[in-house]
Design a protein around this motif. Structure first.
Motif, short mmCIF file in Angstrom:
data_model
loop_
_atom_site.label_atom_id
_atom_site.label_comp_id
_atom_site.label_asym_id
_atom_site.label_seq_id
_atom_site.Cartn_x
_atom_site.Cartn_y
_atom_site.Cartn_z
N PHE A 123 0.80 -1.23 0.00
CA PHE A 123 0.00 0.00 0.00
C PHE A 123 0.83 1.29 0.00
O PHE A 123 0.32 2.34 0.31
N ASP A 124 2.14 1.22 -0.35
CA ASP A 124 2.83 2.50 -0.51
C ASP A 124 3.25 2.70 -1.96
O ASP A 124 2.45 3.14 -2.77
N LEU A 125 4.47 2.36 -2.34
CA LEU A 125 4.93 2.57 -3.72
C LEU A 125 4.49 1.37 -4.56
O LEU A 125 5.17 0.37 -4.65
N MET A 126 3.32 1.51 -5.20
CA MET A 126 2.65 0.33 -5.76
C MET A 126 3.14 -0.10 -7.12
O MET A 126 2.67 -1.09 -7.67
N ASN A 127 4.08 0.62 -7.73
CA ASN A 127 4.66 0.16 -8.98
C ASN A 127 5.98 0.90 -9.22
O ASN A 127 6.37 1.76 -8.43
N ILE A 128 6.66 0.55 -10.31
CA ILE A 128 7.97 1.14 -10.59
C ILE A 128 7.86 2.66 -10.74
O ILE A 128 8.69 3.41 -10.23
N ASP A 129 6.84 3.11 -11.49
CA ASP A 129 6.69 4.54 -11.72
C ASP A 129 6.57 5.31 -10.41
O ASP A 129 7.21 6.35 -10.22
N ALA A 130 5.75 4.81 -9.50
CA ALA A 130 5.55 5.49 -8.21
C ALA A 130 6.86 5.55 -7.44
O ALA A 130 7.19 6.57 -6.83
N SER A 131 7.62 4.45 -7.46
CA SER A 131 8.89 4.41 -6.74
C SER A 131 9.89 5.39 -7.34
O SER A 131 10.57 6.14 -6.63
N MET A 132 9.99 5.41 -8.68
CA MET A 132 10.95 6.31 -9.33
C MET A 132 10.57 7.78 -9.10
O MET A 132 11.45 8.63 -8.89
N ILE A 133 9.27 8.08 -9.15
CA ILE A 133 8.82 9.45 -8.89
C ILE A 133 9.20 9.86 -7.47
O ILE A 133 9.67 10.98 -7.22
N PHE A 134 9.01 8.94 -6.52
CA PHE A 134 9.34 9.24 -5.12
C PHE A 134 10.82 9.61 -4.98
O PHE A 134 11.17 10.59 -4.31
N PHE A 136 13.23 10.33 -7.56
CA PHE A 136 13.81 11.32 -8.46
C PHE A 136 13.08 12.66 -8.46
O PHE A 136 13.71 13.70 -8.67
N GLU A 137 11.77 12.65 -8.28
CA GLU A 137 11.01 13.90 -8.37
C GLU A 137 10.59 14.45 -7.01
O GLU A 137 10.32 15.63 -6.88
N GLU A 138 10.52 13.59 -6.03
CA GLU A 138 10.14 14.04 -4.69
C GLU A 138 11.38 14.07 -3.79
O GLU A 138 12.43 14.50 -4.22
N GLN A 139 11.28 13.59 -2.58
CA GLN A 139 12.37 13.73 -1.61
C GLN A 139 13.04 12.40 -1.26
O GLN A 139 13.79 12.34 -0.28
N GLY A 140 12.79 11.34 -2.05
CA GLY A 140 13.27 10.02 -1.68
C GLY A 140 14.77 9.93 -1.49
O GLY A 140 15.27 9.40 -0.49
N ILE A 141 15.54 10.43 -2.47
CA ILE A 141 17.01 10.36 -2.38
C ILE A 141 17.50 11.18 -1.20
O ILE A 141 18.40 10.77 -0.45
N LYS A 142 16.90 12.36 -1.00
CA LYS A 142 17.28 13.22 0.13
C LYS A 142 17.00 12.52 1.45
O LYS A 142 17.85 12.53 2.37
N LEU A 143 15.84 11.90 1.58
CA LEU A 143 15.47 11.21 2.82
C LEU A 143 16.40 10.03 3.09
O LEU A 143 16.81 9.79 4.23
N ALA A 144 16.71 9.27 2.03
CA ALA A 144 17.61 8.12 2.19
C ALA A 144 18.99 8.59 2.68
O ALA A 144 19.62 7.95 3.53
N ASN A 145 19.46 9.71 2.14
CA ASN A 145 20.77 10.22 2.56
C ASN A 145 20.75 10.81 3.96
O ASN A 145 21.79 10.86 4.63
N GLN A 146 19.58 11.23 4.45
CA GLN A 146 19.49 11.64 5.84
C GLN A 146 19.73 10.45 6.77
O GLN A 146 20.21 10.63 7.90
#
Length: 260
Positions: A123-134, A136-146
């Motif tokens: 029930f979170d990142l339900m496919n590849i597109d959602a995961s990549m958007i999280f 590359f386009e949102e804060q995913g990489i920044k959050l992971a590096n925190q």
């Protein structure tokens, strides 16, 4: 399905996802003396026979050429030739035993529970597109590096294999009730916890090199291991003729790089 076309697409997709990381690695050398060279060890969870590991060798060759020989990366597969295994890869990168690691974010959950939600769970990142958007386009990489930077580690996504294939089983499975008290191999984190809670199964996070021997010996009843291609590479279909698909508990999964 045209499998040759799919295989070509998959390889192209892997290269395109690795290019940003290659550029990042090269930038690490850009401010050094032009004749200085760097030798890095890259420890992967992937076994030697897998496409994942073979593509890391291709990446290392390309980085070597692009850097004019200044950055020389040696990739080590999971298993007998590994310098670190499973969740220990994180600490190996942290301590400088290896300069790079390659695995899956949920395997670093012992470092911080938040790593569990970096990989796709129910029930979170339900496919590849959602995961990549999280990422590359949102804060995913920044959050992971925190999560990683206080440990002296830079985090980058590596590639997206897609939805987990499902469970391969030695015996027929028609529903969750059939998994009660069964020993199921699955990675750590939210997907494992959800499956265990829903099915009353015992979940065991074995590394790839441990999976087939445990299945052959009867120590495991069922296995989840990445995509259909990944399961095929380990020969799990030879031992487990039954399957329940798809893996709704992990609908999209991302492989990652850890860089000291």
């Amino acid at each position: 399905m045209n499998t040759s076309k799919y295989s070509t697409y998959s390889k192209t997709a892997r290269f395109s996802l690795l290019i940003p990381t290659i550029v990042f690695l090269l930038s690490a050398c850009s401010n050094s003396e032009s004749n200085k060279t760097f030798e890095w060890k890259l420890q992967s969870q992937a076994v030697e026979s897998s496409v994942d590991y073979q593509q890391l060798i291709v990446m290392a060759d390309k980085v070597r050429v692009m850097s004019g020989g200044r950055l020389d990366i040696t990739a080590y597969p999971g298993g007998a030739k590994s310098l670190a295994s499973g969740p220990d890869i994180f600490n190996a990168v942290r301590q400088g035993t290896v300069q790079m690691g390659n695995g899956w974010p949920n395997w670093w959950s012992a470092q911080d529970p938040a790593w569990a939600v970096m990989n796709a769970g129910p029930f979170d990142l339900m496919n590849i597109d959602a995961s990549m958007i999280f990422f590359f386009e949102e804060q995913g990489i920044k959050l992971a590096n925190q999560l990683s930077e206080p440990k002296g580690i830079v985090w980058r996504p590596a590639w997206w294999p897609g939805m987990e294939f499902g469970l391969l089983s030695r015996e027929p499975i028609s529903g969750l009730d059939d998994l009660e008290n069964k020993k199921v191999r699955i990675g750590p984190g939210l997907p494992s916890e959800v499956l265990a809670e829903a099915a009353s199964a015992f979940t065991i996070p074995l590394t790839p090199d441990e999976i087939r021997p445990a299945l052959e010996s009867g120590e495991l009843d069922a296995v989840e291991w990445t995509t259909a291609g990944g399961a095929w590479e380990l020969g799990l279909n030879d031992i487990s003729p039954f399957a329940i698909v798809p893996a709704i508990w992990q609908p999209s999964v991302v492989s990652d790089f850890l860089i000291n």
